[in-house]
Design a protein around this motif. Structure first.
Motif, PDB file in Angstrom:
ATOM      1  N   ASN A 113       0.906  -1.102  -0.068  1.00  0.00           N
ATOM      2  CA  ASN A 113       0.021  -0.051   0.194  1.00  0.00           C
ATOM      3  C   ASN A 113       0.776   1.260  -0.025  1.00  0.00           C
ATOM      4  O   ASN A 113       0.553   2.146   0.491  1.00  0.00           O
ATOM      5  CB  ASN A 113      -0.928   0.078   1.382  1.00  0.00           C
ATOM      6  N   GLU A 144       1.611   3.366  -2.039  1.00  0.00           N
ATOM      7  CA  GLU A 144       1.236   4.623  -2.677  1.00  0.00           C
ATOM      8  C   GLU A 144       0.383   5.395  -1.628  1.00  0.00           C
ATOM      9  O   GLU A 144       0.087   6.737  -1.845  1.00  0.00           O
ATOM     10  CB  GLU A 144       0.285   4.171  -3.922  1.00  0.00           C
ATOM     11  N   GLN A 145      -0.413   4.831  -0.752  1.00  0.00           N
ATOM     12  CA  GLN A 145      -1.196   5.499   0.327  1.00  0.00           C
ATOM     13  C   GLN A 145      -0.266   5.983   1.353  1.00  0.00           C
ATOM     14  O   GLN A 145      -0.835   6.957   2.366  1.00  0.00           O
ATOM     15  CB  GLN A 145      -1.992   4.791   1.079  1.00  0.00           C
ATOM     16  N   ALA A 197       0.058   9.919   1.965  1.00  0.00           N
ATOM     17  CA  ALA A 197      -1.214  10.526   2.683  1.00  0.00           C
ATOM     18  C   ALA A 197      -1.689  10.127   4.226  1.00  0.00           C
ATOM     19  O   ALA A 197      -1.940  11.007   4.953  1.00  0.00           O
ATOM     20  CB  ALA A 197      -2.556   9.881   1.740  1.00  0.00           C
ATOM     21  N   ILE A 198      -1.054   9.101   4.397  1.00  0.00           N
ATOM     22  CA  ILE A 198      -1.313   8.576   5.838  1.00  0.00           C
ATOM     23  C   ILE A 198      -0.295   9.153   6.933  1.00  0.00           C
ATOM     24  O   ILE A 198      -0.806   9.790   7.780  1.00  0.00           O
ATOM     25  CB  ILE A 198      -0.974   7.178   5.878  1.00  0.00           C
ATOM     26  N   LEU A 258      -4.018   2.129   7.348  1.00  0.00           N
ATOM     27  CA  LEU A 258      -4.089   1.830   5.823  1.00  0.00           C
ATOM     28  C   LEU A 258      -5.402   0.736   5.478  1.00  0.00           C
ATOM     29  O   LEU A 258      -5.738   0.773   4.455  1.00  0.00           O
ATOM     30  CB  LEU A 258      -2.923   0.831   5.689  1.00  0.00           C
ATOM     31  N   GLY A 307      -8.257   1.807   6.633  1.00  0.00           N
ATOM     32  CA  GLY A 307      -9.201   2.779   6.386  1.00  0.00           C
ATOM     33  C   GLY A 307     -10.716   2.564   7.361  1.00  0.00           C
ATOM     34  O   GLY A 307     -11.462   3.325   7.301  1.00  0.00           O
TER      35      GLY A 307
END
Length: 363
Positions: free
Chosen positions: A227, A229-230, A233-234, A321, A323
């Protein structure tokens, strides 16, 4: 009535006394020691590499490190992180990091003092901790007796209940087992280890803790990689929420800076135990290499780093991650559900196994 008293004491201790006291102590030790957790970080790693060498009269520093990690790695790392995120948002993770950095200095001091004032018992082993340096260092025997009394109460009746609750919750969630039978099993399993004394606990810890921690960290690392790519943002969400820059998180729920700070600091202190004196007790039993009190201080300082900066962050990454920040589940269930969403049902078994070993810290 009883619930009201417990809630009042909880708010008093975790909302004011412990937070201000332990954070203040961490700041004081950090400044007086010249930010030792940063300037001597490489030296701490170097000491850790030779920490398995000890002598016959005591445990090795690595054995003590693993034994104290068995205390730290448990409910606070899994359920505690989830509770903090659920109650105060992702910003709580940032304040966990802050308290971990300060706690490293506190752990350095309390474990070094434990070595300075340790004594040899009738079996030739070392013992010590806050009670000993309160009596011998401060000359206040009454204070040492009072600390020992409250520590017995805390770990005999409270900490073991928290850990056992986390374990039974995980076993019930994964296998549907009756908590009563799980509790009986915990008593029997831990008894086989504890009855052998501190040396047996240390040997078992030395074998299991590294496997337990590395397996969990590896799974978290794989989840992050898949993950990746996230991740920016995290990280941005954690920092913004910590300072109130993120107006709405977790499905539109707004969190204040005060909420994030209180939850993150409280959970960080509960998780790494720096300043509580518990890890210092077992730190006194070591024969450090090099043979200097500060050597054990450096090793225990790394314990706080691994516990909070590494393992708590791993749990936070798994949850954020996924959500599922705003879930109404309790701590351990939220962590298990987050793990399952990433890797499937076998992730539940990993968490159940990892949480179960934490019962050994009750020794």
């Amino acid at each position: 009535m009883l619930e009201t008293i417990v809630n009042f004491l909880n708010a008093l201790l975790w909302g004011k006394l412990l937070v201000y006291g332990l954070v203040g102590a961490g700041l004081y030790f950090t400044v007086r020691l010249g930010f030792i957790q940063l300037t001597y970080f490489k030296h701490s790693i170097k000491v850790m590499t030779i920490s398995r060498q000890g002598c016959d009269s005591g445990l090795s520093s690595f054995q003590v490190f693993c034994t104290s990690m068995a205390a730290r790695v448990g409910a606070g790392n899994m359920a505690g992180v989830a509770v903090a995120i659920g109650a105060a948002g992702p910003g709580a993770v940032f304040w966990m990091w802050v308290i971990a950095v300060l706690g490293m200095a506190t752990a350095m001091v309390e474990s070094t003092l434990a070595q300075v004032y340790k004594v040899r018992d009738n079996d030739g082993q070392f013992r010590g901790g806050p009670s000993y340096y309160m009596e011998k260092g401060l000359g206040q025997r009454w204070m040492g007796v009072l600390f020992a009394f409250f520590l017995i109460i805390a770990f005999g009746l409270v900490f073991n209940a928290v850990q056992a609750n986390t374990i039974t919750g995980a076993m019930e969630r994964v296998f549907g087992l009756d908590p009563t039978y799980v509790g009986i099993g915990l008593v029997i399993a831990s008894g086989f280890v504890i009855i052998g004394g501190l040396r047996k606990v240390a040997r078992v810890s030395e074998f299991i803790v590294p496997i337990m921690a590395l397996a969990y960290i590896l799974v978290a690392f794989i989840i992050v990689i898949f993950n990746i790519e996230q991740l920016p943002a995290i990280i941005s969400l954690i920092v913004k929420s910590a300072f109130g820059w993120q107006e709405a998180a977790a499905g539109g729920v707004a969190y204040t800076v005060a909420q994030a700070m209180q939850a993150g600091i409280a959970r960080g202190l509960f998780s790494n135990e720096a300043g509580m004196g518990s890890a210092a007790n077992v730190a006194a039993s070591a024969s450090p290499n090099p043979n200097h009190p500060a050597s054990q201080g450096f090793v225990q300082m790394m314990g706080v780093f691994v516990d909070t900066i590494v393992i708590c962050t791993a749990t936070a990454a798994i949850i954020l991650l996924s959500g599922d920040i705003g879930s109404s589940d309790d701590g351990i269930r939220l962590t298990i559900n987050a793990m399952s969403s990433h890797v499937g049902d076998w992730g539940e078994h990993l968490l159940r196994w990892r949480s179960s070993y934490s019962v050994l810290h009750l020794s």
